[in-house]
Write a protein that holds these residues in place. Sequence first.
Motif: not given
Length: 193
Positions: A106-117, A119-130
């Motif tokens: 359970t180390r990478n499970i958190t109860g908070q949503e990550t919007h606007g952080t 981490a979200e920007f990094g996922r979008q950049v990876r998606s665009v890069k692909a």
Amino acid sequence: MASAVEAGGRLRRAVEGGELAGVPAGLRAELEEALASEGALVPFSLLRRLHTALREAESPLHLHELLEGSEIHLPAVPVPPRNPELVARLERIKARLANEEYRRMTRNITGQETHGTLAEFGRQVRSVKAVVITIFNFIVTVVATFACTYLGSQYLFVETAARVLSAVIVASVVGLAELYVMVRTIEGDLGKL
């Protein structure tokens, strides 16, 4: 460790029936006493002496014949009581290992949503890069196919129009195949979401 044999029917009949007439009387008495004891346990030492006596008397009986139906007596091994300190220590270790396993799961499970952080920007950049890499790969593949077909068709066609037409046809087929593979890949990626 085994040290006795549970007498079988053949040994009992031999002792009670008088087949062991050539054996010394003291040895016969010990055998009768062993057979009369609880469980009819005959010690190995007594069997060794019986074997020696049968050989010396040149008896037609053999020890292995007398032991037919007998079983080796294996005494029950006493289980020592467990040390309570050891049991308590083992329980503490098991609990600690279970907690570590739970924390690891359970180390990478958190109860908070990550919007606007970030981490979200990094996922979008990876998606665009692909997507950019996939489009670039498509363009390079189609252009390289056109060039190779155009240059290779000079051995078949003399006219430039025929060479260009054959290169466009082959590049179109390769482009369609590439598009088909891209669509299947995107469908697979979207199916995992």
